[in-house]
Design a protein around this motif. Structure first.
Motif, PDB file in Angstrom:
ATOM      1  N   VAL A 182      -6.179   4.353  -7.350  1.00  0.00           N
ATOM      2  CA  VAL A 182      -5.541   3.415  -8.274  1.00  0.00           C
ATOM      3  C   VAL A 182      -5.490   4.044  -9.661  1.00  0.00           C
ATOM      4  O   VAL A 182      -6.523   4.457 -10.199  1.00  0.00           O
ATOM      5  CB  VAL A 182      -6.299   2.075  -8.353  1.00  0.00           C
ATOM      6  N   ALA A 183      -4.289   4.128 -10.223  1.00  0.00           N
ATOM      7  CA  ALA A 183      -4.098   4.611 -11.587  1.00  0.00           C
ATOM      8  C   ALA A 183      -3.672   3.428 -12.450  1.00  0.00           C
ATOM      9  O   ALA A 183      -2.785   2.666 -12.072  1.00  0.00           O
ATOM     10  CB  ALA A 183      -3.042   5.706 -11.622  1.00  0.00           C
TER      11      ALA A 183
ATOM     12  N   VAL B 141      -9.950  -4.705 -15.145  1.00  0.00           N
ATOM     13  CA  VAL B 141      -9.300  -4.375 -13.870  1.00  0.00           C
ATOM     14  C   VAL B 141     -10.072  -3.253 -13.167  1.00  0.00           C
ATOM     15  O   VAL B 141     -10.288  -3.307 -11.955  1.00  0.00           O
ATOM     16  CB  VAL B 141      -7.816  -4.005 -14.085  1.00  0.00           C
ATOM     17  N   VAL B 142     -10.504  -2.251 -13.922  1.00  0.00           N
ATOM     18  CA  VAL B 142     -11.292  -1.162 -13.333  1.00  0.00           C
ATOM     19  C   VAL B 142     -12.536  -1.738 -12.661  1.00  0.00           C
ATOM     20  O   VAL B 142     -12.827  -1.437 -11.500  1.00  0.00           O
ATOM     21  CB  VAL B 142     -11.704  -0.117 -14.394  1.00  0.00           C
ATOM     22  N   LYS B 143     -13.264  -2.583 -13.384  1.00  0.00           N
ATOM     23  CA  LYS B 143     -14.485  -3.189 -12.832  1.00  0.00           C
ATOM     24  C   LYS B 143     -14.183  -4.030 -11.595  1.00  0.00           C
ATOM     25  O   LYS B 143     -14.897  -3.962 -10.594  1.00  0.00           O
ATOM     26  CB  LYS B 143     -15.163  -4.074 -13.888  1.00  0.00           C
ATOM     27  N   ASN B 144     -13.113  -4.809 -11.657  1.00  0.00           N
ATOM     28  CA  ASN B 144     -12.767  -5.687 -10.538  1.00  0.00           C
ATOM     29  C   ASN B 144     -12.367  -4.900  -9.294  1.00  0.00           C
ATOM     30  O   ASN B 144     -12.740  -5.262  -8.177  1.00  0.00           O
ATOM     31  CB  ASN B 144     -11.652  -6.651 -10.934  1.00  0.00           C
ATOM     32  N   ILE B 145     -11.623  -3.828  -9.482  1.00  0.00           N
ATOM     33  CA  ILE B 145     -11.219  -2.989  -8.350  1.00  0.00           C
ATOM     34  C   ILE B 145     -12.447  -2.366  -7.705  1.00  0.00           C
ATOM     35  O   ILE B 145     -12.603  -2.375  -6.479  1.00  0.00           O
ATOM     36  CB  ILE B 145     -10.221  -1.904  -8.806  1.00  0.00           C
ATOM     37  N   GLN B 146     -13.335  -1.820  -8.534  1.00  0.00           N
ATOM     38  CA  GLN B 146     -14.543  -1.186  -8.001  1.00  0.00           C
ATOM     39  C   GLN B 146     -15.442  -2.210  -7.306  1.00  0.00           C
ATOM     40  O   GLN B 146     -16.039  -1.910  -6.279  1.00  0.00           O
ATOM     41  CB  GLN B 146     -15.312  -0.478  -9.120  1.00  0.00           C
ATOM     42  N   ALA B 147     -15.527  -3.418  -7.849  1.00  0.00           N
ATOM     43  CA  ALA B 147     -16.350  -4.462  -7.228  1.00  0.00           C
ATOM     44  C   ALA B 147     -15.747  -4.923  -5.902  1.00  0.00           C
ATOM     45  O   ALA B 147     -16.474  -5.160  -4.935  1.00  0.00           O
ATOM     46  CB  ALA B 147     -16.507  -5.649  -8.183  1.00  0.00           C
ATOM     47  N   SER B 148     -14.432  -5.020  -5.848  1.00  0.00           N
ATOM     48  CA  SER B 148     -13.774  -5.512  -4.635  1.00  0.00           C
ATOM     49  C   SER B 148     -13.801  -4.505  -3.497  1.00  0.00           C
ATOM     50  O   SER B 148     -14.037  -4.867  -2.346  1.00  0.00           O
ATOM     51  CB  SER B 148     -12.321  -5.879  -4.936  1.00  0.00           C
ATOM     52  N   TYR B 149     -13.529  -3.238  -3.800  1.00  0.00           N
ATOM     53  CA  TYR B 149     -13.437  -2.219  -2.756  1.00  0.00           C
ATOM     54  C   TYR B 149     -14.729  -1.432  -2.569  1.00  0.00           C
ATOM     55  O   TYR B 149     -14.924  -0.828  -1.529  1.00  0.00           O
ATOM     56  CB  TYR B 149     -12.304  -1.232  -3.070  1.00  0.00           C
TER      57      TYR B 149
ATOM     58  N   LYS C  92       0.667  10.620  -9.203  1.00  0.00           N
ATOM     59  CA  LYS C  92      -0.270   9.790  -8.435  1.00  0.00           C
ATOM     60  C   LYS C  92       0.500   8.836  -7.525  1.00  0.00           C
ATOM     61  O   LYS C  92       0.132   8.638  -6.369  1.00  0.00           O
ATOM     62  CB  LYS C  92      -1.215   9.015  -9.365  1.00  0.00           C
ATOM     63  N   GLN C  93       1.569   8.248  -8.039  1.00  0.00           N
ATOM     64  CA  GLN C  93       2.371   7.348  -7.214  1.00  0.00           C
ATOM     65  C   GLN C  93       2.998   8.110  -6.049  1.00  0.00           C
ATOM     66  O   GLN C  93       3.024   7.607  -4.925  1.00  0.00           O
ATOM     67  CB  GLN C  93       3.442   6.671  -8.056  1.00  0.00           C
ATOM     68  N   ARG C  94       3.456   9.316  -6.283  1.00  0.00           N
ATOM     69  CA  ARG C  94       4.026  10.143  -5.212  1.00  0.00           C
ATOM     70  C   ARG C  94       2.989  10.453  -4.143  1.00  0.00           C
ATOM     71  O   ARG C  94       3.319  10.645  -2.982  1.00  0.00           O
ATOM     72  CB  ARG C  94       4.586  11.447  -5.774  1.00  0.00           C
ATOM     73  N   GLN C  95       1.708  10.499  -4.537  1.00  0.00           N
ATOM     74  CA  GLN C  95       0.617  10.781  -3.604  1.00  0.00           C
ATOM     75  C   GLN C  95       0.120   9.520  -2.897  1.00  0.00           C
ATOM     76  O   GLN C  95      -0.829   9.579  -2.137  1.00  0.00           O
ATOM     77  CB  GLN C  95      -0.547  11.434  -4.349  1.00  0.00           C
ATOM     78  N   GLY C  96       0.750   8.381  -3.179  1.00  0.00           N
ATOM     79  CA  GLY C  96       0.384   7.152  -2.513  1.00  0.00           C
ATOM     80  C   GLY C  96      -0.591   6.260  -3.272  1.00  0.00           C
ATOM     81  O   GLY C  96      -1.064   5.264  -2.740  1.00  0.00           O
TER      82      GLY C  96
ATOM     83  N   ALA D 270      -1.775   3.463  -5.973  1.00  0.00           N
ATOM     84  CA  ALA D 270      -1.230   2.267  -6.611  1.00  0.00           C
ATOM     85  C   ALA D 270      -1.241   2.533  -8.109  1.00  0.00           C
ATOM     86  O   ALA D 270      -2.207   3.068  -8.646  1.00  0.00           O
ATOM     87  CB  ALA D 270      -2.085   1.051  -6.287  1.00  0.00           C
ATOM     88  N   VAL D 271      -0.165   2.187  -8.787  1.00  0.00           N
ATOM     89  CA  VAL D 271      -0.089   2.340 -10.238  1.00  0.00           C
ATOM     90  C   VAL D 271       0.040   0.944 -10.833  1.00  0.00           C
ATOM     91  O   VAL D 271       0.953   0.198 -10.495  1.00  0.00           O
ATOM     92  CB  VAL D 271       1.099   3.240 -10.665  1.00  0.00           C
ATOM     93  N   ILE D 272      -0.903   0.608 -11.724  1.00  0.00           N
ATOM     94  CA  ILE D 272      -0.993  -0.737 -12.292  1.00  0.00           C
ATOM     95  C   ILE D 272      -0.831  -0.653 -13.804  1.00  0.00           C
ATOM     96  O   ILE D 272      -1.372   0.245 -14.440  1.00  0.00           O
ATOM     97  CB  ILE D 272      -2.399  -1.344 -11.994  1.00  0.00           C
ATOM     98  N   ARG D 273      -0.131  -1.617 -14.362  1.00  0.00           N
ATOM     99  CA  ARG D 273      -0.058  -1.718 -15.816  1.00  0.00           C
ATOM    100  C   ARG D 273      -0.399  -3.148 -16.215  1.00  0.00           C
ATOM    101  O   ARG D 273       0.422  -4.042 -16.076  1.00  0.00           O
ATOM    102  CB  ARG D 273       1.331  -1.354 -16.323  1.00  0.00           C
ATOM    103  N   PRO D 274      -1.625  -3.349 -16.690  1.00  0.00           N
ATOM    104  CA  PRO D 274      -2.024  -4.710 -17.098  1.00  0.00           C
ATOM    105  C   PRO D 274      -1.230  -5.204 -18.297  1.00  0.00           C
ATOM    106  O   PRO D 274      -0.752  -4.434 -19.074  1.00  0.00           O
ATOM    107  CB  PRO D 274      -3.498  -4.574 -17.451  1.00  0.00           C
TER     108      PRO D 274
END
Length: 138
Positions: A29-30, A47-55, A128-132, A134-138
């Motif tokens: 995730v970028a 978002v960084v914290k939430n992603i790490q906590a979820s996955y 990163k998107q080309r490598q698969g 997820a690209v997020i912009r809060p």
């Protein structure tokens, strides 16, 4: 016929990209930060914290990619310095665009210690998107 070949080609690309990520066992995730709004920065760091906590930190690779107007809040004396420290300590990467630094006449000494650098933030996101990833912009 051309449409069918194009569709098959896209499916093959997605399958191989997905297989590469699956082989690593980690989700990528970028997160883009390109403005100087403190609320946006706080949201991105959350978002960084939430992603790490979820996955789970060991199952996700997270990069915070900073360019443009976002550079100011990544300086060593930023009001978000402690939050940047926490994000780095969590295992996420924080990457600053060198093109932006050059345009804004910033040096690594001006920036938060511990961050990484990429030549072009937007290109990092594209790749990163080309490598698969997820690209997020809060």
């Amino acid at each position: 016929m051309k449409k069918t070949l194009w569709t098959v080609w896209l499916l093959v690309c997605f399958v191989f990209t997905g297989a590469a990520l699956a082989d690593s066992g980690r989700l990528g995730v970028a997160i883009q930060v390109s403005d100087d709004n403190v609320a946006t920065w706080n949201q991105a760091l959350n978002v960084v914290k939430n992603i790490q906590a979820s996955y789970g930190k060991d199952k996700v690779e997270v990069e915070l990619v900073v360019f443009g107007n976002g550079a100011g809040l990544l300086k060593f004396d930023s009001q978000l310095s402690n939050r940047i420290d926490d994000t780095l300590a969590s295992g996420a990467k924080v990457l600053m665009c060198q093109n932006t630094m050059k345009a804004q006449k910033l040096t690594p000494e001006d920036m938060h210690a511990g961050i990484g650098y990429v030549k072009a933030g937007v290109v990092e996101l594209i790749e990163k998107q080309r490598q698969g990833w997820a690209v997020i912009r809060p």
